[in-house]
Design a protein around this motif. Structure first.
Motif, PDB file in Angstrom:
ATOM      1  N   GLY A 172     -15.277  -7.623  -3.979  1.00  0.00           N
ATOM      2  CA  GLY A 172     -14.193  -6.653  -4.608  1.00  0.00           C
ATOM      3  C   GLY A 172     -12.577  -7.053  -3.177  1.00  0.00           C
ATOM      4  O   GLY A 172     -11.689  -7.802  -3.363  1.00  0.00           O
ATOM      5  N   ARG A 173     -13.657  -7.230  -2.197  1.00  0.00           N
ATOM      6  CA  ARG A 173     -12.187  -7.479  -0.821  1.00  0.00           C
ATOM      7  C   ARG A 173     -12.151  -9.183  -0.837  1.00  0.00           C
ATOM      8  O   ARG A 173     -11.042  -9.665  -0.662  1.00  0.00           O
ATOM      9  N   ALA A 174     -12.891  -9.591  -1.444  1.00  0.00           N
ATOM     10  CA  ALA A 174     -12.416 -11.133  -1.465  1.00  0.00           C
ATOM     11  C   ALA A 174     -11.411 -11.542  -2.649  1.00  0.00           C
ATOM     12  O   ALA A 174     -10.414 -12.126  -2.176  1.00  0.00           O
ATOM     13  N   PHE A 175     -11.773 -10.548  -3.767  1.00  0.00           N
ATOM     14  CA  PHE A 175     -10.673 -10.970  -4.124  1.00  0.00           C
ATOM     15  C   PHE A 175      -9.206 -10.278  -4.052  1.00  0.00           C
ATOM     16  O   PHE A 175      -8.132 -10.650  -4.233  1.00  0.00           O
ATOM     17  N   LEU A 176      -8.993  -8.633  -3.592  1.00  0.00           N
ATOM     18  CA  LEU A 176      -8.184  -8.400  -2.969  1.00  0.00           C
ATOM     19  C   LEU A 176      -7.530  -9.263  -1.905  1.00  0.00           C
ATOM     20  O   LEU A 176      -6.353  -9.321  -2.024  1.00  0.00           O
ATOM     21  N   GLN A 177      -8.129  -9.704  -0.737  1.00  0.00           N
ATOM     22  CA  GLN A 177      -7.955 -10.815  -0.683  1.00  0.00           C
ATOM     23  C   GLN A 177      -6.409 -12.620  -0.564  1.00  0.00           C
ATOM     24  O   GLN A 177      -5.519 -12.140  -0.168  1.00  0.00           O
ATOM     25  N   ALA A 178      -7.605 -12.319  -1.954  1.00  0.00           N
ATOM     26  CA  ALA A 178      -7.137 -13.450  -2.453  1.00  0.00           C
ATOM     27  C   ALA A 178      -5.520 -13.187  -3.215  1.00  0.00           C
ATOM     28  O   ALA A 178      -5.021 -14.276  -3.518  1.00  0.00           O
ATOM     29  N   ALA A 179      -5.646 -12.049  -4.088  1.00  0.00           N
ATOM     30  CA  ALA A 179      -4.966 -11.930  -4.454  1.00  0.00           C
ATOM     31  C   ALA A 179      -3.374 -11.161  -3.950  1.00  0.00           C
ATOM     32  O   ALA A 179      -2.422 -11.727  -4.520  1.00  0.00           O
ATOM     33  N   PHE A 180      -3.967 -10.535  -2.598  1.00  0.00           N
ATOM     34  CA  PHE A 180      -2.876 -10.190  -2.360  1.00  0.00           C
ATOM     35  C   PHE A 180      -3.002 -10.158  -0.744  1.00  0.00           C
ATOM     36  O   PHE A 180      -3.567  -9.414   0.288  1.00  0.00           O
ATOM     37  N   PRO A 181      -3.140 -11.513  -0.131  1.00  0.00           N
ATOM     38  CA  PRO A 181      -3.081 -11.507   1.301  1.00  0.00           C
ATOM     39  C   PRO A 181      -2.484 -11.333   2.227  1.00  0.00           C
ATOM     40  O   PRO A 181      -2.920 -10.771   3.312  1.00  0.00           O
ATOM     41  N   THR A 182      -0.960 -10.624   2.031  1.00  0.00           N
ATOM     42  CA  THR A 182      -0.133  -9.835   2.612  1.00  0.00           C
ATOM     43  C   THR A 182      -0.655  -8.643   3.376  1.00  0.00           C
ATOM     44  O   THR A 182      -0.490  -8.607   4.269  1.00  0.00           O
ATOM     45  N   VAL A 183      -0.713  -8.501   1.690  1.00  0.00           N
ATOM     46  CA  VAL A 183      -1.151  -6.152   1.841  1.00  0.00           C
ATOM     47  C   VAL A 183      -2.781  -6.704   3.074  1.00  0.00           C
ATOM     48  O   VAL A 183      -2.381  -5.472   3.727  1.00  0.00           O
ATOM     49  N   LEU A 184      -3.067  -7.741   2.289  1.00  0.00           N
ATOM     50  CA  LEU A 184      -4.702  -7.087   3.006  1.00  0.00           C
ATOM     51  C   LEU A 184      -5.023  -7.597   4.617  1.00  0.00           C
ATOM     52  O   LEU A 184      -5.691  -8.067   5.509  1.00  0.00           O
ATOM     53  N   THR A 185      -3.388  -8.201   5.098  1.00  0.00           N
ATOM     54  CA  THR A 185      -3.571  -8.774   6.482  1.00  0.00           C
ATOM     55  C   THR A 185      -2.690  -8.321   7.393  1.00  0.00           C
ATOM     56  O   THR A 185      -2.306  -8.797   8.439  1.00  0.00           O
ATOM     57  N   THR A 186      -2.277  -7.422   6.693  1.00  0.00           N
ATOM     58  CA  THR A 186      -1.001  -6.302   7.421  1.00  0.00           C
ATOM     59  C   THR A 186      -2.029  -4.675   8.487  1.00  0.00           C
ATOM     60  O   THR A 186      -2.449  -3.743   7.040  1.00  0.00           O
ATOM     61  N   TRP A 187      -1.949  -4.759   9.514  1.00  0.00           N
ATOM     62  CA  TRP A 187      -2.626  -3.791   9.831  1.00  0.00           C
ATOM     63  C   TRP A 187      -1.765  -2.508  10.929  1.00  0.00           C
ATOM     64  O   TRP A 187      -0.315  -2.952  10.612  1.00  0.00           O
ATOM     65  N   SER A 188      -2.278  -1.044  10.471  1.00  0.00           N
ATOM     66  CA  SER A 188      -1.705  -0.197  11.381  1.00  0.00           C
ATOM     67  C   SER A 188      -1.882  -0.046  12.190  1.00  0.00           C
ATOM     68  O   SER A 188      -3.546  -0.147  12.620  1.00  0.00           O
ATOM     69  N   PRO A 189      -1.347   0.817  13.050  1.00  0.00           N
ATOM     70  CA  PRO A 189      -1.701   1.258  14.728  1.00  0.00           C
ATOM     71  C   PRO A 189      -2.336   2.202  14.155  1.00  0.00           C
ATOM     72  O   PRO A 189      -2.603   3.027  13.049  1.00  0.00           O
ATOM     73  N   PRO A 190      -3.637   2.592  14.695  1.00  0.00           N
ATOM     74  CA  PRO A 190      -4.068   3.614  14.633  1.00  0.00           C
ATOM     75  C   PRO A 190      -3.169   4.713  14.519  1.00  0.00           C
ATOM     76  O   PRO A 190      -1.947   4.874  15.855  1.00  0.00           O
ATOM     77  N   ALA A 191      -3.447   6.278  14.029  1.00  0.00           N
ATOM     78  CA  ALA A 191      -3.251   7.486  13.588  1.00  0.00           C
ATOM     79  C   ALA A 191      -2.637   8.504  15.214  1.00  0.00           C
ATOM     80  O   ALA A 191      -3.214   8.159  15.930  1.00  0.00           O
ATOM     81  N   GLY A 192      -1.355   8.256  15.293  1.00  0.00           N
ATOM     82  CA  GLY A 192      -1.096   8.939  16.392  1.00  0.00           C
ATOM     83  C   GLY A 192      -0.328   7.751  17.545  1.00  0.00           C
ATOM     84  O   GLY A 192       0.264   9.009  17.817  1.00  0.00           O
ATOM     85  N   GLU A 193      -0.302   7.284  16.922  1.00  0.00           N
ATOM     86  CA  GLU A 193       0.472   6.390  18.280  1.00  0.00           C
ATOM     87  C   GLU A 193       2.398   5.946  17.747  1.00  0.00           C
ATOM     88  O   GLU A 193       2.912   6.194  18.429  1.00  0.00           O
ATOM     89  N   ALA A 194       2.074   5.307  16.485  1.00  0.00           N
ATOM     90  CA  ALA A 194       3.539   5.789  16.140  1.00  0.00           C
ATOM     91  C   ALA A 194       4.150   6.206  15.093  1.00  0.00           C
ATOM     92  O   ALA A 194       5.294   6.202  14.671  1.00  0.00           O
ATOM     93  N   ALA A 195       3.021   7.197  14.262  1.00  0.00           N
ATOM     94  CA  ALA A 195       3.655   8.067  13.406  1.00  0.00           C
ATOM     95  C   ALA A 195       2.371   9.328  13.644  1.00  0.00           C
ATOM     96  O   ALA A 195       1.571   8.685  13.930  1.00  0.00           O
ATOM     97  N   PRO A 196       2.550  10.628  13.598  1.00  0.00           N
ATOM     98  CA  PRO A 196       1.852  11.415  14.411  1.00  0.00           C
ATOM     99  C   PRO A 196       0.746  12.197  12.482  1.00  0.00           C
ATOM    100  O   PRO A 196       0.843  10.705  12.268  1.00  0.00           O
ATOM    101  N   TRP A 197      -0.260  12.056  13.440  1.00  0.00           N
ATOM    102  CA  TRP A 197      -1.733  11.833  12.787  1.00  0.00           C
ATOM    103  C   TRP A 197      -1.457  13.029  10.936  1.00  0.00           C
ATOM    104  O   TRP A 197      -2.328  12.282  10.620  1.00  0.00           O
ATOM    105  N   LEU A 198      -1.194  13.181  11.291  1.00  0.00           N
ATOM    106  CA  LEU A 198      -1.151  14.216   9.932  1.00  0.00           C
ATOM    107  C   LEU A 198      -0.535  13.266   9.315  1.00  0.00           C
ATOM    108  O   LEU A 198       0.032  13.548   7.898  1.00  0.00           O
ATOM    109  N   ALA A 199       0.797  12.610   9.184  1.00  0.00           N
ATOM    110  CA  ALA A 199       1.369  11.441   8.756  1.00  0.00           C
ATOM    111  C   ALA A 199       0.969  10.789   7.211  1.00  0.00           C
ATOM    112  O   ALA A 199      -0.164  10.246   7.813  1.00  0.00           O
TER     113      ALA A 199
END
Ligand code: FMN
Ligand code: FMN
Ligand code: FMN
Ligand code: RBF
Ligand code: SF4
Ligand code: SF4
Ligand code: SF4
Ligand code: SF4
Ligand code: FES
Lengths: 193, 218, 346, 445, 219
Positions: free
Chosen positions: C136-163
């Motif tokens: 499933g993941r390999a499929f997603l990564q090949a289908a949507f490579p940009t999304v699957l290689t875009t990472w978020s910083p841990p919560a609370g760093e750039a936006a409030p934890w609850l956001a």
């Protein structure tokens, strides 16, 4: 230089695997029996023919085609088939053991698309003699790898209750698709990364 | 040969559907998968193959009395290769863009099992009329299957058909479909749907056959 | 005599069942449940590090898997989806390998592909060749490579934890047009593309960018040990993977220090521990023989190092496991034990 | 501690009976003796209805060499020689004896035989005359094992005191209560066959049995001109009692596949078989009764009993307070290899080591799941087969492939089935396939 | 399924009628040859015109302002005139670099084909180089199999292309994260396609290292 050759080799074997990425040699890939040794020997026979092909194609491209470019396809096909047949006869005489191991496959593969594809790719890319041979070995190793993996998986799948609708070629295509997904992991190997 | 009269109509139709070379016989996989990432490519490949198939069948059938058995395959190959080279040159001259996309795969039509298979199995044994009908049917069936594959891959993989955007700019394309795995997966999925459909039809036929017996028993 | 006889009970009919009549208490649903329970801390860590929206992603992928199992699982589909516990496990494990900001519809799709392509076409539970979650993941990564290689910083760093993450809520089949979210590089891509190595303590704690479930190496290591002790999986596999990464990565670190980060970094970064503990150990897609487990694990370890250090992608655990899945039939054959009383010659 | 490789350790469930002294089952009114009690050919009846027999009298004689005598377990009258239900479910020829309610039912007795002086031929004939068969479960006529073919020698005697199956404790009680009989039988046999080593292998969960045997062995030392008896504690693991595994555990030697222990010069016999030998040669008691365990969650009063061969399961259970209302399943033998009963009206045979009753909870057919290829069965199989693969091949009907994967080496111990979390009936599948392979005259050697 | 299982290759055979076999093949060969030559001759001008046009367009794109091109090859230690691409006039070596001039005939720069390993497969580029400014003035991707949506942005991303409008080659061409370009020799990477970007930069740098000095000595 040796880095360049390694890149050609790995490129043809795993990064752009002939079968899983270029779709060449699919017939034996899907037709191969589940027997590992058959798959493996078929792969070896492929490497063998590919190397001969590479040499022939290089020579033709170098010495004939500049004068008659429109003969490319015909000359590739006929010359490769004849040379392979000739080599086959030679092996039969010189090494009956080798002939028994590989011989039965030779007529089967002389005109499959992997062979012709190799000749065409190699000339289109303008590979020299050595590069061509390395390319052929890499492509053959890639075909062998794909054949061997498929053979193993087929044995497993034969013991599974694959749904009726998927039995036959459909499941094999899907397996090839997953393998092809998995081979994407090799992208960029030894490349610019 | 006279025992069962073969009709041109039947020969035309069988390749299109009942004995479709890709969807039923699963032949000619290499070219079908390699270049079907978009509908135009698929169509160009289909048409080129169609041309080679019909041309070769015509020649082989008309020369079938003349060509001696031992060299027939070699002769067929020469004939096929000639038509492929012609197709290659023509595409290169008139649609250079598509020719570049298809690359070596045009030349690889030479080894497409469908073509040599039809020569050996049909054209060399039948008259010109039937041979051409068979080739047209098979060629059309091949083109149809390739188009189906190319169109679905392009629609999902790029959100377009023949380059025309179908779902607007916000569509998230499934890139995998135009990558190599997508070729395997899409053809696999199509065959799977076919298989399920055939299995359903078979089950229904069986049920229909059993129904009267059940009624009789009841 | 008669009073005694009346005290006696005679069953109407005796059950006829073949031996053995005792069995170990472990059953397949229980095995799956225990692994699911073992995942609870991992899910908790995902929520701690990536905020409550992590739960949405995990729920979405699980939902996709369960629905697909129900829809495509045939006659056994219902049982498989709701009783043996393997479908939710697949979905949850898939979810843990996804980036926090992935649109929920992609997570659902991934869960469904994992089960449909990864499992039911092979005949369902136990018969698949490849790890379904990773298919499933390999499929997603090949289908949507940009999304699957875009990472978020841990919560609370750039936006409030609850956001909530806006990208999670993209409309099905559409991209998140106009939403420009904050992105961060994972320790591995930092190392690969910027030559920056993250310190081991942050890798162990998990306060880094990455897939939902992969960041906390310390927690995963601990869970791995607990699961190995409880015999939920073949302990040889993760051990072989870690040993192979340590040995091969260590060797390369000595030979090519410029290119290869330290062994500890290799061991604790990326999806290695999540993969080694929860995915390479999937019994169905790993070898059955004990010696095969060593070979399989070592193969994964070597491939991970090769892809990470010489390949184009920063991370290779998923691909390494899938590639070795394909080798399993052969590994099993090569490592078939010698039957009792049959010398090597036999 | 010594042991073999792989194997499993199921919960032992031996507490219910391990410490309770063995009781003698009171006589009941009728006894049924199927003529097929043992491996080999069934015996031939030499009595007819109406004949009066004394306890220990032969009532059936061997039909060929691999066959043995059958003696009357009680004094009484033969009431029928006809077809009766065998525990296996088949109808077989059997002799029914009505016990004489007025008889004192004394055990036969005579002076000890001078076994040391008799030629081996005669010794073997005596064992056959006593009707002694292997009491470890397989009931293979013991005298056949003692008649060593020309050119071979038995050099080691392994006495099997493992009792590795859960629930069963009768061998254990025998070792505690009659250790001198076990040692005596082993010394007679060892001396007679000229072995150089006699070892009793006992699992370490029977420390009192080990101690008792050691004491008896010390006391009996030198009573024959053969070797003395060594007692070797073994790790607790199933199927240690399987003869090849016992040999592996004791001497780290593997009996080659398709071969017999004899090929390594080893003889394996159960402890009860040893006691039976002693009883015959020293006291003249043939094999007319045996020790067995009645246990399991479905039995009211679990016990170890000495029962005459031919007693019906119903009578024995009745003596033990009967079945509990929840009981649903009754099994002869141990829980790993035993045989289910369709009715309680079948007799106990020479080879019956236990009667176990299981309750509903346990008996319900467990839901089967797909094979996870978890490898637990591989690590259970002490024969180093791949049970998961064998089961999958069996399901696919690929018997030739199974033969090639050494299915015929399987000893059907059931360790694989026990260990399987998916409740796959592996050993059943293999058993069916084995008979299929045999039918086609194949079978790897 | 393979097509070649019964290929019979022409060769001497002792069977009667072998003359006929050979004759058939010869006839087939001659006929096929005739057909081919005819098609070849008919299409050749068009194909060559296509190729020449494509080449000209590419060259004029990477060397802005140019309208004429001239093929050269590097032999020994100097530039020599090379064959016009598309023709295969014997004698002249194949073109390795194209001088690009404006209408007035002033040399604006050179267009240099080059290639290197990308993320997925070989990337082929045409690089516009201006010796006078020691800078790269344009890049066109001739061929790449990079991932659609990611790596293929090297050919489609306008912001990336802007990097090459004036890219200094000294001291070396380097890649930096998008938005961090501060010096004229830096290339802003495409986010999410660092590898493809780096591949392009590597090729550019290699072109600069091989050709800068050569072209300097030539002009
Ligand atoms: C046909 C046959 C012949 C046998 N011959 C001998 C023998 O000569 N010597 C011996 O020690 N055991 C012999 N056995 C007995 C086996 O070794 C073994 O003890 C018996 O099958 C019961 O073993 P089990 O309870 O482990 O299955 C023979 C068995 C069979 C079936
Ligand atoms: C799986 C398995 C387990 C066995 N366990 C025992 C055991 O615990 N004790 C025992 O005496 N025989 C056991 N046997 C039978 C032995 O293999 C062997 O036949 C027996 O010890 C020979 O002695 P006997 O001929 O006196 O019965 C077992 C057989 C099998 C196949
Ligand atoms: C399916 C797939 C295709 C990819 N294709 C490319 C590509 O064509 N070019 C590229 O540079 N990176 C490609 N990548 C690599 C990743 O996007 C990689 O993380 C990225 O190059 C790192 O760049 P960043 O540091 O800007 O995120 C691909 C990744 C995947 C999973
Ligand atoms: C220890 C263990 C690990 C597992 N890992 C995975 C996994 O990585 N991916 C997955 O889809 N299923 C996993 N499963 C569940 C199950 O084995 C899987 O759904 C089967 O592959 C489906 O046939 C795991 C199960 C266990 C017991
Ligand atoms: S009968 Fe069963 S428990 Fe007893 S010794 Fe044999 S296998 Fe072990
Ligand atoms: S229960 Fe009945 S048979 Fe058993 S001892 Fe008591 S009285 Fe006798
Ligand atoms: S124990 Fe059961 S589930 Fe595990 S491999 Fe063996 S048969 Fe399969
Ligand atoms: S029953 Fe057969 S396969 Fe199973 S553990 Fe015992 S010997 Fe091995
Ligand atoms: S079409 Fe490729 S091998 Fe047949």
């Amino acid at each position: 230089m040796s880095g360049h050759l390694l890149w050609i080799f790995l490129g043809a074997m795993v990064v752009n695997n002939f079968t899983l990425s270029y779709f060449l040699g699919l017939c034996p890939f899907f037709g191969v029996s589940g027997r590992l040794d058959t798959a493996f020997r078929l792969g070896l026979a492929n490497i063998f023919v590919l190397v001969i092909t590479s040499a022939c194609a290089w020579a033709l491209d170098r010495f004939i085609l500049p004068y008659a470019p429109y003969l490319k396809l015909i000359s590739f096909i006929l010359v490769i088939a004849s040379v392979v047949q000739f080599v086959e006869m030679a092996i039969k005489k010189l090494s009956p053991a080798l002939f028994r191991a590989l011989g039965i496959f030779l007529p089967l593969i002389t005109t499959n698309c992997a062979i012709l594809g190799l000749a065409l790719f190699q000339t289109n890319r303008g590979y020299g003699f050595l590069e061509g041979i390395v390319f052929a070995i890499g492509a053959g190793a890639g075909l062998t790898l794909a054949l061997v993996l498929m053979a193993g998986i087929r044995v497993e799948v034969e013991l599974s209750d694959v749904p009726a609708a998927a039995r036959g070629t459909a499941i094999q295509l899907l397996i090839a698709g997953i393998l092809s997904l998995a081979f994407m992991g090799f992208a960029g190997l030894l490349g610019a990364g | 040969m006279k025992a069962r009269e073969l009709s041109v109509r039947e020969e035309l139709l069988k390749g299109l559907w009942r004995e479709n070379p890709v969807l039923v016989q699963v032949l000619g996989m290499c070219p079908s998968l390699a270049v079907t990432n978009t509908a135009p490519n698929a169509l160009a490949m289909g048409v080129a193959t169609f041309f080679v198939l019909v041309g070769s069948s015509f020649l082989v059938s008309s020369l079938r009395k003349v060509i001696p058995k031992p060299v027939r395959i070699s002769t067929y190959i020469v004939i096929i290769a000639t038509f492929v080279t012609i197709a290659d040159l023509v595409l290169q001259a008139f649609v250079p863009g598509i020719h570049k996309e298809l690359g070596a795969f045009i030349s690889l039509i030479v080894v497409n099992c469908v073509i040599l298979g039809r020569q050996e199995a049909f054209a060399s044994r039948h008259g010109i009329r039937l041979a051409v009908a068979d080739a047209v049917g098979m060629g059309a069936g091949f083109t149809f299957a390739l188009f189906l594959l190319g169109a679905t891959r392009e629609i999902l993989g790029n959100g377009t058909l023949f380059g025309v955007s179908l779902f607007g700019p916000n569509f998230e394309p499934w890139v995998v479909m135009i990558l190599p795995p997508g070729g395997f997966l899409m053809l696999g999925a199509i065959l799977l749907v076919f298989g399920a459909w055939k299995a359903r039809a078979a089950a229904r036929a069986k049920a229909a056959a059993v129904e009267p017996l059940r009624k009789a028993a009841a | 005599m008669s009073d005694l006889a009346s005290r006696e009970h005679e069953p109407d009919s005796l059950i006829l069942r073949a031996a053995p009549y005792v069995s170990r208490s472990l059953t397949t649903p229980r095995l799956m449940t225990e692994v699911l329970i073992a995942l609870v801390p991992v899910v908790a860590a995902a929520v701690v590090f990536f905020g409550p929206s992590a739960l949405l992603v995990l729920a979405a992928s699980t939902l996709g898997s369960v629905l697909a199992e129900w829809a495509f699982g045939g006659r056994r589909g219902f049982v498989a989806a709701f009783r043996d516990g393997s479908a939710p496990l697949t979905g949850l494990l898939l979810g843990l390998t996804l980036p926090p900001a992935i649109p929920l519809w992609m997570a659902v799709l991934g869960g469904a592909v994992a089960i449909a392509l990864g499992k039911t076409v092979f005949g369902g539970l136990g018969q698949n060749v490849f790890n379904p979650a990773l298919v499933g993941r390999a499929f997603l990564q090949a289908a949507f490579p940009t999304v699957l290689t875009t990472w978020s910083p841990p919560a609370g760093e750039a936006a409030p934890w609850l956001a909530w993450r806006a990208t999670n809520f993209a409309f099905p089949f559409l991209s998140r047009a106009g939403v420009d979210s904050v992105t961060a590089a994972t320790p591995l891509s930092l190392a690969k593309f910027q030559g920056v190595t993250t310190a081991v303590p942050s890798l162990l704690s998990g306060h880094t960018a990455g897939s939902l479930g992969e960041t906390s190496a310390g927690l995963l290591l601990l869970l791995g040990i607990v699961m190995a002790v409880r015999r939920l999986f073949d302990w040889r596999i993760p051990l072989a993977i870690l040993l192979a990464v340590a040995a091969f990565g260590g060797l390369l670190h000595v030979l090519l220090p410029a290119r290869c980060p330290s062994t500890l970094f290799l061991l604790f970064s990326g999806g290695l521990l999540l993969g080694a503990v929860f995915m390479a150990t999937d019994p169905v897609t790993s070898p059955v023989t004990p010696r095969g487990a060593w070979v399989f694990g070592a193969g994964i370890g070597v491939l991970v190092v090769l892809i990470r250090l010489f390949g184009g992608l920063p991370e290779g655990v998923m691909y390494a496991i899938l590639l070795m899945n394909a080798m399993v039939p052969h590994v099993d054959r090569w490592t078939q034990p010698r039957p009792f009383g049959r010398g090597r010659a036999a | 501690m010594k042991t073999f490789q792989h194997g499993v350790h199921p919960a032992e469930h031996k507490d219910a009976t391990a410490d309770s002294p063995t009781r003698r089952l009171p006589f009941v009114s009728h006894y049924v003796l199927p003529l097929a009690q043992h491996g080999g050919r069934p015996s031939k009846a030499i009595v007819t209805a109406g004949v009066r027999v004394e306890r220990g009298d032969p009532v059936a004689e061997p039909d060929g060499f691999v066959s043995t005598t059958l003696c009357a377990p009680v004094a009484g009258t033969v009431t029928a020689v006809e077809r009766r239900r065998h525990p296996s479910g088949a109808l077989v020829d059997a002799i029914e004896i009505a016990a004489d309610p007025w008889s004192p039912q004394r055990l036969p007795s005579r002076d000890p035989l001078d076994w040391a002086a008799m030629p081996l031929e005669e010794f073997v004939a005596q064992v056959q005359r006593a009707g002694i068969v292997g009491l470890g479960g397989a009931a293979f006529p013991s005298h056949v094992k003692y008649k060593v073919p020309e050119g071979r020698r038995l050099e080691r005697l392994a006495v099997n005191g493992c009792e590795c199956e859960p629930y069963l404790t009768c061998d254990h009680r025998l070792m505690v209560e009659r250790p001198e009989a076990v040692v005596r039988g082993a010394m007679i046999l060892g001396a007679k066959l000229g072995v150089r080593e006699i070892v009793v292998g006992v699992e370490a969960n029977k420390p009192d049995g080990i101690a008792a045997l050691e004491r008896a062995a010390k006391e009996a030392a030198g009573s024959t001109d053969g070797p003395t008896v060594d007692v070797v504690p073994l790790d607790v693991k199933y199927p240690q009692g399987a003869e090849k595994m016992l040999i592996r555990a004791l001497w780290r030697e593997e009996v080659p596949a398709g071969k017999l222990p004899l090929d390594l010069g080893v003889l394996v016999n159960n402890v009860q078989t040893m006691a039976a030998l002693a009883d015959w040669f020293d006291r003249g008691v043939p094999l007319i009764e045996r020790w067995l365990t009645v246990s399991g969650p479905g039995v009211r009063e679990p016990a170890n009993l000495v029962v005459p061969i031919g007693t019906s399961v119903r009578d024995i259970l009745h003596h033990c307070g009967g079945l509990l209302p929840e009981a649903r399943e009754v099994v002869l033998g141990g829980p790993m290899m035993g045989q289910p009963l369709a009715t309680l009206d079948v007799p106990v045979l020479k080879g019956t080591s236990g009667i176990l009753a299981f309750t509903e909870a346990r008996a319900a057919r467990p839901t089967e799941y797909a094979c996870l290829k978890c490898g637990r069965c591989l690590e259970a199989c002490s024969n180093f087969l791949n049970p998961s693969r064998l089961a999958r091949l069996a399901r696919a009907g690929r018997f030739d492939d199974m033969d090639r994967a050494f299915a015929m080496d399987c000893m059907e111990c059931g360790a694989c089935s026990w260990s399987c979390p998916s409740n796959i009936p592996i050993v059943q599948l293999i058993r069916v396939a084995k008979s299929e392979i045999r039918k086609h005259g194949k079978g790897t050697k | 399924m393979s097509t070649g299982s019964s290929v019979i290759v022409p060769g001497p055979t002792r069977e009667p009628g072998s003359l006929k076999l050979v004759a058939t093949l010869v006839v087939a060969g001659v006929l096929s040859g005739a057909g081919l030559v005819a098609t070849y001759d008919a299409t050749l001008p068009i194909v060559q015109a296509n190729q020449a046009r494509a080449l000209r367009e590419a060259v004029f794109l990477v060397v802005p302002g140019s309208t004429k091109l001239e093929p050269f090859a590097w032999q020994g230690d100097r530039l020599v005139a090379a064959a016009e691409p598309g023709t295969n006039a014997s004698g002249a070596p194949p073109a390795e670099v194209f001088a690009a001039r404006d209408d007035a005939g002033t040399l604006l720069g050179y267009a240099i084909p080059a290639e290197g390993a990308g993320f997925q497969d070989t990337i082929r580029l045409l690089v516009g180089y201006e010796p006078a400014g020691r800078r790269i003035v344009g890049v066109k991707v001739l061929e790449s199999r990079e991932t659609p949506g990611l790596g293929d942005k090297i050919a489609k991303d306008a912001q990336f292309a802007a990097n090459f409008e004036a890219l200094a080659i000294d001291p070396e061409v380097v890649l930096v994260k998008r938005g961090e370009k501060t010096a004229p020799n830096q290339v802003d990477a495409i986010t999410g396609a660092t590898i493809s970007s780096r591949a392009v930069v590597k090729v550019l740098d290699a072109v600069a290292r091989t050709w800068a000095s050569r072209l300097e000595s030539a002009s």
